[in-house]
Structures are given as C-alpha cells and as structure tokens.
Design an enzyme around this catalytic site. Structure first.
Site, short mmCIF file in Angstrom:
data_model
loop_
_atom_site.label_atom_id
_atom_site.label_comp_id
_atom_site.label_asym_id
_atom_site.label_seq_id
_atom_site.Cartn_x
_atom_site.Cartn_y
_atom_site.Cartn_z
N ASP A 48 7.67 -2.06 -2.57
CA ASP A 48 6.45 -2.55 -3.19
C ASP A 48 5.53 -3.11 -2.11
OD1 ASP A 48 7.36 -1.97 -5.80
OD2 ASP A 48 8.45 -3.88 -5.87
N GLY A 49 4.22 -3.06 -2.39
CA GLY A 49 3.26 -3.62 -1.45
C GLY A 49 2.65 -2.59 -0.53
N CYS A 50 3.02 -1.34 -0.71
CA CYS A 50 2.47 -0.26 0.10
C CYS A 50 1.47 0.53 -0.73
CB CYS A 50 3.57 0.68 0.58
SG CYS A 50 4.80 -0.12 1.63
N ALA A 51 0.36 0.91 -0.12
CA ALA A 51 -0.64 1.72 -0.82
C ALA A 51 -0.08 3.10 -1.11
CB ALA A 51 -1.91 1.82 0.01
N SER A 52 0.76 3.61 -0.22
CA SER A 52 1.40 4.90 -0.40
C SER A 52 2.75 4.71 -1.07
CB SER A 52 1.63 5.56 0.96
OG SER A 52 0.43 5.67 1.66
#
Length: 141
Positions: A48-52
């Site tokens: 979690d926390g990734c744009a991808s």
C-alpha cells in the site's frame, strides 16, 4: 552497509552523467529482474502507498535474527520494477538484523533518486522500504 550488488549499481550510476541515462538504467534493471509469479500477486503481498501496483513476496531462510532475507517482486510500472530491483540489490542476502540497520534513505541518495523521482514514486519507494523493514523485524522476533 551496502551489499556488493548495490555497490555495483552505485558505481554504474557514477559513470552515468545525466538523470535520463540513470532513469533508463533503472528501467533496464527492472526488465532484467525476474518476474513474480501471478499466483503471488495477491493482497497479502501488495504494498500500500504506491501509485503503481506493487507486490513484494518475502523469502526468509533460517530462524531468528541470523536468518537470511530475500524477496521477489513486481510492478505494473517499469520504473517501479527497476526500483524493486534496486531494493533487491540493497537488501537481498542480508540477515534479518542487518536489514533493520540499512539506512535506505542514505544509500538511495547516493544514486540521486531522492532528487529525481516524483513525490508519488518517492512515497511508493518509502512504502516498499517500510514493508521490507517490517517484514524482517517481524520474522526476526
């Protein structure tokens, strides 16, 4: 406390003068990084926390703090796959206790990543480092 594999990347980056060349090198690292079996691209391994979309599957050999850390990973973005490859070079083969002592921010700063990644990519990179550190700490306990 960088691994020899990470030192190789850092040395290559020293020879690459501009960020475009470094960016292409990170993408090439991602292309060369082994893909994660789709069977492991599940919520338990999603970061979690990734744009991808990012998945990191830890693989730990042994018991306790002396166990060896490794992981597999993938992303739907080539630059992020490259960042996963860079993190793999930084952490793979370390003991669980060594993983917690790596100053990832300082090591990655040697590559100039802090200055050239978008804020979303930087946040995603921090999320991956945090996941690696938490996984190692939990496994060492």
């Amino acid at each position: 406390m960088a691994t020899p594999a990470f030192e190789d990347i850092a040395e290559t980056f020293e020879f690459l003068d501009d960020w475009e060349d470094r960016y292409r090198h990170v993408i090439e690292l991602g292309k060369a990084f082994p893909d994660l079996d789709p069977a492991f691209q599940v919520p338990a391994f999603k970061v979690d926390g990734c744009a991808s979309q990012v998945w990191l599957r830890p693989m730990i050999e042994g018991q306790g703090a002396a166990a060896r850390f490794d992981f597999q990973g993938t992303s739907d973005a080539m630059i992020v796959r490259g960042l996963i490859a860079v993190l793999h070079a930084l952490y793979a083969g370390l003991t669980l206790s060594e993983v917690g002592r790596v100053d990832a921010q300082a090591e990655l700063a040697r590559l100039g990543l802090n200055d050239h990644l978008s804020s979303q990519r930087s946040n995603g990179l921090r999320a991956m480092v945090q996941r690696i550190r938490e996984t190692a700490a939990t496994a060492a306990a």
